[in-house]
Design an enzyme around this catalytic site. Structure first.
Site, short mmCIF file in Angstrom:
data_model
loop_
_atom_site.label_atom_id
_atom_site.label_comp_id
_atom_site.label_asym_id
_atom_site.label_seq_id
_atom_site.Cartn_x
_atom_site.Cartn_y
_atom_site.Cartn_z
N GLN A 1 0.83 -1.21 0.00
CA GLN A 1 0.00 0.00 0.00
C GLN A 1 0.86 1.26 0.00
O GLN A 1 0.54 2.25 -0.65
CB GLN A 1 -0.92 0.02 1.22
CG GLN A 1 -2.13 -0.88 1.10
CD GLN A 1 -2.95 -0.56 -0.13
OE1 GLN A 1 -3.49 0.53 -0.25
NE2 GLN A 1 -3.04 -1.49 -1.06
N HIS B 1 1.88 2.89 -3.30
CA HIS B 1 0.88 3.56 -4.12
C HIS B 1 1.19 5.05 -4.29
O HIS B 1 1.01 5.62 -5.36
CB HIS B 1 -0.52 3.42 -3.50
CG HIS B 1 -1.30 2.27 -4.05
ND1 HIS B 1 -1.71 2.19 -5.35
CD2 HIS B 1 -1.76 1.15 -3.45
CE1 HIS B 1 -2.38 1.07 -5.55
NE2 HIS B 1 -2.42 0.42 -4.41
N GLU C 1 -9.87 1.41 4.60
CA GLU C 1 -10.24 1.00 3.25
C GLU C 1 -10.00 -0.50 3.08
O GLU C 1 -10.88 -1.25 2.67
CB GLU C 1 -9.41 1.78 2.23
CG GLU C 1 -9.65 1.36 0.79
CD GLU C 1 -8.64 1.95 -0.18
OE1 GLU C 1 -8.91 1.94 -1.39
OE2 GLU C 1 -7.56 2.41 0.27
N HIS C 2 -8.78 -0.93 3.36
CA HIS C 2 -8.42 -2.34 3.34
C HIS C 2 -8.09 -2.79 4.77
O HIS C 2 -7.39 -2.07 5.49
CB HIS C 2 -7.18 -2.59 2.48
CG HIS C 2 -7.29 -2.08 1.07
ND1 HIS C 2 -6.80 -0.85 0.69
CD2 HIS C 2 -7.83 -2.64 -0.03
CE1 HIS C 2 -7.02 -0.68 -0.60
NE2 HIS C 2 -7.66 -1.74 -1.07
N ASP D 1 -6.80 -6.53 -5.06
CA ASP D 1 -6.49 -5.47 -6.02
C ASP D 1 -6.58 -5.97 -7.46
O ASP D 1 -6.84 -5.19 -8.37
CB ASP D 1 -5.08 -4.93 -5.78
CG ASP D 1 -5.07 -3.74 -4.85
OD1 ASP D 1 -6.15 -3.29 -4.44
OD2 ASP D 1 -3.96 -3.27 -4.51
N HIS E 1 -54.35 16.19 -2.04
CA HIS E 1 -53.97 14.77 -1.90
C HIS E 1 -55.21 13.95 -1.54
O HIS E 1 -55.45 12.88 -2.11
CB HIS E 1 -52.91 14.60 -0.81
CG HIS E 1 -51.52 14.94 -1.23
ND1 HIS E 1 -51.15 16.20 -1.62
CD2 HIS E 1 -50.40 14.17 -1.30
CE1 HIS E 1 -49.85 16.20 -1.91
NE2 HIS E 1 -49.38 14.97 -1.73
#
Length: 430
Positions: A255, A258, A322-323, A356, A415
């Site tokens: 990670q 990235h 996230e992960h 991934d 209505h």
């Protein structure tokens, strides 16, 4: 790489703060670029592509010849790997299809729900420091399964004005023929407003850096939906003495490479495990081609020692990763009790990189704590649900009076009158 030992709950917010700029820091830039794209269309997109990507393009649209040429530049081995990944992603997302739900709530009152595809979608594929062609699979495959009729893909060009051959191969494999050479804020702006080359879309998908994330959020103020505020990638691993430190280190580094604004967190009940993982990171870091990038992200990493599993779970839920990788003696405890995570990877033989690329789950996931409110991209992300109802004369007799009473109580006489007219008609037909 300092270890934070037994942090107090009141310190968690500061401790787990993401290394990102705020919305307001970037919003002014996004507003200016959006305004120019609204006014000048393709010319503005080309101008910003020159400014930010360092390439002067004549045309934003990828030509069919470029797509065809790309096929011969990708190895057969990589083509097979991409095809395997596509098959798994397709299998998992096809399994998410559901039949329409239909029920008679009262005799003569039938309600049902059916899903319809979002007709026009835009897919943003990051380029920058790495051409993330895997994101094409994650977005285009479910878009095709859902039946989206127009799919536009935007991704930034290189300094020569070309797109990575693997990106083009993967796009054509997924049936995408509208490919735009544009990245960053200008790509999001083009899909938001539409230009001569880039169709306006109803919803924008895809991960990106902080600028792309803010641009997507601003796009929502112009009647465009987004998948989620997906920004810089992040990973949290919970591990104890039963874990493999080399595995854990490799996951954290996967990670970290990235980007400089990625964040990795290790939570453990065992200090010796944290020390072993740190040592493994130093050993593995030296072999990485993206060492400089990963090193900068590792500077933003957190190594947190907690007292027990319950404390670990509470902190992880607060962070909302996230992960989330689980490598402990009691993985089931975390699997059953976690509430906030984008995607969960269970056991020491389940690296985050499998998700991934090729396991079948989607890697477009909520970051920056949004896992508390958002799901990752799935088949339903490309659909909208429409509800239907049909009422017969018998149904009017069952719910008519209730509708009248409720409408009158809210002071909405029209209505009530809409139902009264029908009740009177039904009474005459008895």
């Amino acid at each position: 790489m300092n270890t934070i030992k037994y942090p107090k709950q009141e310190d968690w917010s500061e401790l787990l703060k993401r290394p990102t700029r705020t919305f307001k820091d970037i919003e002014t830039t996004v507003d200016d670029i959006f305004k120019n794209i609204q006014q000048s269309g393709d010319d503005a997109v080309l101008r910003y592509t020159s400014m930010f990507d360092g390439v002067d393009l004549k045309n934003l649209v990828v030509r069919p010849q470029e797509i065809e040429s790309a096929k011969g530049l990708v190895s057969e081995e990589l083509k097979s790997a991409i095809q395997l990944a596509k098959a798994n992603i397709q299998k998992f997302h096809e399994a998410q299809q559901t039949e329409p739900v239909k029920v008679e709530t009262q005799p003569g009152v039938t309600c049902w729900q059916a899903k319809k595809p979002i007709q026009k979608v835009g897919l943003y594929i990051p380029g920058g420091t790495a051409p993330l062609f895997s994101s094409i699979l994650m977005l285009a495959v479910p878009a095709k399964i859902a039946g989206c009729s127009e799919i536009v893909l935007c991704t930034p060009p290189d300094k020569e004005g070309n797109l990575n051959p693997v990106t083009l191969y993967t796009a054509q494999l997924c049936g995408i023929d509208k490919i735009i050479k544009a990245g960053g804020i200008q790509a999001i702006g083009a899909m938001t407003f539409g230009t001569a080359s880039v169709p306006k879309v109803y919803k924008i998908f895809g991960p990106g850096n902080q600028y792309v994330t803010v641009a997507k959020q601003v796009a929502t103020t112009f009647d465009v939906a987004i998948d989620m505020p997906a920004g810089p990638s992040e990973l949290l691993v919970v591990a104890d003495e039963s874990s493999n430190p080399e595995f854990v280190a490799s996951d954290l580094l996967s990670q970290a490479e990235h980007g400089f604004d990625s964040q990795v967190v290790l939570v453990s009940t065992d200090e010796a495990t944290i020390d072993k993982v740190k040592q493994a990171i130093q050993r593995q870091l030296g072999d990485l081609p993206r060492k400089a990038m990963a090193s900068q992200a590792i500077d933003n990493s957190k190594f947190v020692l907690v007292k027990d599993q319950a404390s670990a779970l509470e902190l992880i839920d607060f962070y909302g990763p996230e992960h989330f990788i689980i490598s402990t003696t009691n993985d089931d405890y975390f699997v059953k009790n976690i509430n906030n995570a984008g995607s969960v990877f269970i056991g020491k033989y389940t690296p985050e990189s499998a998700g991934d690329y090729a396991s079948g789950t989607n890697h477009t996931l909520p970051t920056n704590g949004y896992a508390k409110q958002y799901s990752g991209v799935n088949l339903d992300s490309f659909n909208k649900a429409i509800t239907y109802q049909k009422i017969t004369e018998e149904g009017i007799q069952h719910i008519g009076e209730a509708v009248e009473l409720m409408a009158e109580a809210e002071g909405l006489q029209a209505h009530k009158y809409a139902m009264t007219l029908r009740r009177n008609e039904v009474d005459k037909n008895k």
